[in-house]
Design a protein around this motif. Structure first.
Motif, short mmCIF file in Angstrom:
data_model
loop_
_atom_site.label_atom_id
_atom_site.label_comp_id
_atom_site.label_asym_id
_atom_site.label_seq_id
_atom_site.Cartn_x
_atom_site.Cartn_y
_atom_site.Cartn_z
N ARG A 31 7.10 -2.70 67.71
CA ARG A 31 5.66 -2.73 67.37
C ARG A 31 5.21 -4.15 67.04
O ARG A 31 4.14 -4.58 67.45
N MET A 32 6.05 -4.88 66.29
CA MET A 32 5.71 -6.26 65.95
C MET A 32 5.59 -7.10 67.21
O MET A 32 4.74 -7.99 67.29
N SER A 59 -3.90 -15.50 62.42
CA SER A 59 -4.94 -14.75 61.72
C SER A 59 -5.67 -15.69 60.77
O SER A 59 -5.32 -16.85 60.61
N GLU A 70 2.19 -6.39 68.55
CA GLU A 70 1.07 -6.83 67.70
C GLU A 70 0.98 -8.35 67.60
O GLU A 70 -0.10 -8.89 67.39
N THR A 71 2.10 -9.03 67.72
CA THR A 71 2.06 -10.48 67.55
C THR A 71 1.92 -11.23 68.87
O THR A 71 1.65 -12.42 68.86
N MET A 119 6.01 4.10 64.33
CA MET A 119 5.87 2.86 65.09
C MET A 119 5.24 3.09 66.47
O MET A 119 5.07 2.15 67.23
N GLY A 120 4.95 4.34 66.80
CA GLY A 120 4.25 4.62 68.05
C GLY A 120 5.14 4.97 69.23
O GLY A 120 4.66 5.00 70.36
N GLY A 126 -4.77 -14.07 56.05
CA GLY A 126 -4.16 -12.95 56.76
C GLY A 126 -5.05 -11.73 56.84
O GLY A 126 -4.62 -10.67 57.24
N VAL A 127 -6.29 -11.87 56.47
CA VAL A 127 -7.19 -10.73 56.44
C VAL A 127 -8.60 -11.28 56.64
O VAL A 127 -8.89 -12.42 56.29
N TYR A 142 10.33 -0.87 64.59
CA TYR A 142 9.42 -1.80 63.91
C TYR A 142 9.31 -3.11 64.70
O TYR A 142 8.21 -3.63 64.92
N GLU A 143 10.42 -3.63 65.17
CA GLU A 143 10.38 -4.88 65.93
C GLU A 143 9.63 -4.69 67.25
O GLU A 143 8.96 -5.61 67.73
N ALA A 158 -3.83 -0.73 69.43
CA ALA A 158 -3.28 0.62 69.42
C ALA A 158 -3.07 1.12 70.85
O ALA A 158 -2.03 1.68 71.18
N PRO A 197 17.53 -8.04 66.80
CA PRO A 197 16.50 -7.01 66.99
C PRO A 197 15.18 -7.58 67.53
O PRO A 197 14.48 -6.93 68.30
N ARG A 198 14.85 -8.80 67.13
CA ARG A 198 13.59 -9.40 67.58
C ARG A 198 13.66 -9.72 69.06
O ARG A 198 12.72 -9.45 69.81
#
Lengths: 258, 258
Positions: free
Chosen positions: A171-172, A182, A175-176, A42-43, A186-187, A168-169, A9, A107-108
């Motif tokens: 933020r991804m 993971s 995060e990635t 998305m921050g 995934g959790v 979104y991209e 974050a 976009p990526r």
């Protein structure tokens, strides 16, 4: 996972505050409100409006769904030059075909490039008019263009949706990056996996019941037990789950053979 | 890129028609319209509405911005079971934390998985209520959950925006799959996945036996059935495996209650 949610974050906050969304000559204030909401989820927080056709109104505030801080801090300017003068990287959203080919990102790729640059400099992503996007002159002010892939038969992407996808991209991308694979599901799992021995014990118990009920002919087992082993192995049962399964089998055994 | 636009368009059309968007108990018809637009821009067309609070209205049609064909062909059903009964893979959108961890995908992983499965079977992606998403019971019917990363301080993602992001990733998964990851289990599977209905039938049968043997107290079921659902969903059972499991249960039923 090496980075905690809190670290992610903070990292995203730092970098995403350097990415500016520039809306050029927007017609509908409602779209500005939806854009603010999309950014905030998305921050992102830096919104600049170039010569909007109408000022922010009730509809914009309603659509922002609580992201009113973004609307309040939005800067309004009259020219694109003012909106981007402090930015090191300017990327314009564009339909694919242009008379002169321009560096084109998906976009990526756009997000990766923007996040990299945002570590040192401000980045602007430009969004044009609802009906006809950015002009060729505006697009020529960009180092690169970004195209969101769409259905060729129906490419009517809402402007706030386009902002949502690009944010979104972004933020991804944060995060990635540098985030190790993971856990398998995934959790983070809350229970230990069952041991091979516990799994065997379960399968053996199941097999004995199948023989008792006549489902399995021990003289001609074919691949049935193999299929069942494969099935249960695939789900990587944890210790609690295996205990539940064993409990079920025991309750069946008591009923069948009291 | 080696594939031509035409080839990509045809490929995406084929696969994306097998991916269903399921909106559960939606409050605002406007959101259904925006969802139709989001779907159509990315090439999806199969929309199922489970018990919407209000029917499709003028606002929905206005928001769909010409994607009225999606609204017209949308199927309305009264239960989630009807919406997913023919689907091999069911993925539910979810906020991150659940009392029992469940296989969790990010939107990119969700899209890759969905596109792979869509080559042979229908896939459903479930979207819950605007205010509180899907219930735990609805989420337990899914093989996996998908979480869209958001700002921890403001995660108020509009439902149509969530649909936009996931549909965008589906399209990206097709456009970028030059060298696709292998199938989910790292090998080409020889049998179709069991449908949601077949899985439900098995779980119901298992539950009734558990009640008969006294293992499960229907007055105090706790999380036992949820844990079992999660276990079997994780292994993505194929049709032959489910038939074997049903056969075992039937042989037990005959023995217990001849």
């Amino acid at each position: 996972m090496s980075k905690s949610d809190t670290e992610i974050a903070e990292l995203s906050f730092d970098l995403l505050s350097n990415v500016r969304v520039v809306m050029v000559n927007t017609t509908l204030p409602g779209n500005i409100g939806s854009a603010a909401r999309a950014m905030k989820t998305m921050g992102l927080s830096d919104l600049v409006l170039v010569d909007p056709k109408k000022p922010i109104d009730e509809e914009a505030i309603a659509r922002s769904s609580g992201a009113t801080d973004i609307l309040e801090s939005a800067v309004q300017v009259s020219t694109l030059e003012e909106a981007i003068e402090d930015c090191g990287l300017v990327i314009g959203t564009s339909a694919r075909s242009r008379s002169i080919p321009w560096p084109l990102l998906n976009p990526r790729q756009c997000a990766e490039r923007a996040v990299l640059t945002s570590k040192r400099q401000k980045v602007a992503i430009l969004f044009g008019r609802e009906d006809r996007g950015l002009t060729n002159e505006e697009l020529a002010k960009c180092q690169a263009h970004v195209h969101i892939p769409t259905n060729p038969d129906y490419s009517s992407l809402n402007i706030a949706s386009a902002i949502q996808v690009l944010c979104y991209e972004l933020r991804m991308a944060i995060e990635t990056q540098a985030q190790p694979e993971s856990e398998f599901w995934g959790v983070e799992w809350d229970k230990d996996l069952a041991s091979a021995q516990e799994l065997d014990g379960f399968i053996d118990h199941l097999e004995s019941i199948m023989v008792t009920t006549g489902f399995l002919d021990p003289e001609n087992p074919r691949y049935v037990m193999t299929r069942l082993r494969r099935l249960f192995n695939r789900s990587l049962p944890d210790k609690v789950e295996i205990n539940v399964l064993r409990g079920i089998l025991s309750s069946i055994s008591r009923k069948i053979d009291p």
